[in-house]
Design a protein around this motif. Structure first.
Motif, PDB file in Angstrom:
ATOM      1  N   LYS A  30       0.818  -1.224   0.000  1.00  0.00           N
ATOM      2  CA  LYS A  30       0.000   0.000   0.000  1.00  0.00           C
ATOM      3  C   LYS A  30       0.844   1.263   0.000  1.00  0.00           C
ATOM      4  O   LYS A  30       0.459   2.267  -0.570  1.00  0.00           O
ATOM      5  CB  LYS A  30      -0.932   0.006   1.217  1.00  0.00           C
ATOM      6  N   LYS A  31       2.013   1.223   0.635  1.00  0.00           N
ATOM      7  CA  LYS A  31       2.858   2.416   0.707  1.00  0.00           C
ATOM      8  C   LYS A  31       3.390   2.782  -0.679  1.00  0.00           C
ATOM      9  O   LYS A  31       3.433   3.949  -1.039  1.00  0.00           O
ATOM     10  CB  LYS A  31       4.000   2.176   1.684  1.00  0.00           C
ATOM     11  N   SER A  78       0.532   4.150  -2.712  1.00  0.00           N
ATOM     12  CA  SER A  78       0.217   5.494  -2.237  1.00  0.00           C
ATOM     13  C   SER A  78       1.192   6.519  -2.812  1.00  0.00           C
ATOM     14  O   SER A  78       0.779   7.602  -3.236  1.00  0.00           O
ATOM     15  CB  SER A  78       0.275   5.519  -0.707  1.00  0.00           C
ATOM     16  N   THR A  79       2.471   6.171  -2.854  1.00  0.00           N
ATOM     17  CA  THR A  79       3.472   7.085  -3.409  1.00  0.00           C
ATOM     18  C   THR A  79       3.248   7.314  -4.894  1.00  0.00           C
ATOM     19  O   THR A  79       3.316   8.446  -5.381  1.00  0.00           O
ATOM     20  CB  THR A  79       4.887   6.527  -3.161  1.00  0.00           C
ATOM     21  N   ALA A  98       0.411   6.986  -6.528  1.00  0.00           N
ATOM     22  CA  ALA A  98      -0.818   7.762  -6.704  1.00  0.00           C
ATOM     23  C   ALA A  98      -0.577   9.245  -6.397  1.00  0.00           C
ATOM     24  O   ALA A  98      -1.121  10.115  -7.078  1.00  0.00           O
ATOM     25  CB  ALA A  98      -1.928   7.208  -5.804  1.00  0.00           C
ATOM     26  N   LEU A  99       0.254   9.527  -5.404  1.00  0.00           N
ATOM     27  CA  LEU A  99       0.558  10.919  -5.072  1.00  0.00           C
ATOM     28  C   LEU A  99       1.332  11.595  -6.196  1.00  0.00           C
ATOM     29  O   LEU A  99       1.023  12.728  -6.585  1.00  0.00           O
ATOM     30  CB  LEU A  99       1.346  10.989  -3.767  1.00  0.00           C
ATOM     31  N   ILE A 145      -4.910  11.983  -5.448  1.00  0.00           N
ATOM     32  CA  ILE A 145      -4.405  12.430  -4.150  1.00  0.00           C
ATOM     33  C   ILE A 145      -5.247  11.840  -3.016  1.00  0.00           C
ATOM     34  O   ILE A 145      -4.715  11.428  -1.984  1.00  0.00           O
ATOM     35  CB  ILE A 145      -4.343  13.961  -4.100  1.00  0.00           C
ATOM     36  N   SER A 198      -4.226   8.293  -2.583  1.00  0.00           N
ATOM     37  CA  SER A 198      -2.944   8.258  -1.886  1.00  0.00           C
ATOM     38  C   SER A 198      -3.128   8.451  -0.389  1.00  0.00           C
ATOM     39  O   SER A 198      -2.504   7.753   0.416  1.00  0.00           O
ATOM     40  CB  SER A 198      -2.029   9.341  -2.452  1.00  0.00           C
TER      41      SER A 198
END
Length: 53
Positions: free
Chosen positions: A3-4, A7-8, A10-11, A37, A40
């Motif tokens: 997930k991390k 998330s990065t 997606a950001l 965002i 993320s």
């Protein structure tokens, strides 16, 4: 991928779409960036975790 990492990614995509949307004055890119965002923040944001007392 965890997930991390998602998330990065997606950001970064969200910020890229935001820059494209602002430079071309196209609101569709801006809405897409808001979506990325938010994804993320939901996947890797610390604000979703319970707080310790």
């Amino acid at each position: 991928m965890n997930k991390k990492q998602i998330s990065t990614i997606a950001l970064v995509l969200g910020l890229t779409f935001l820059v494209i949307g602002l430079s071309t004055d196209n609101t569709a890119y801006s809405w897409i960036s808001i979506g990325f965002i938010l994804v993320s923040l939901i996947l890797g944001g610390r604000w979703m975790r319970p707080r310790r007392k």
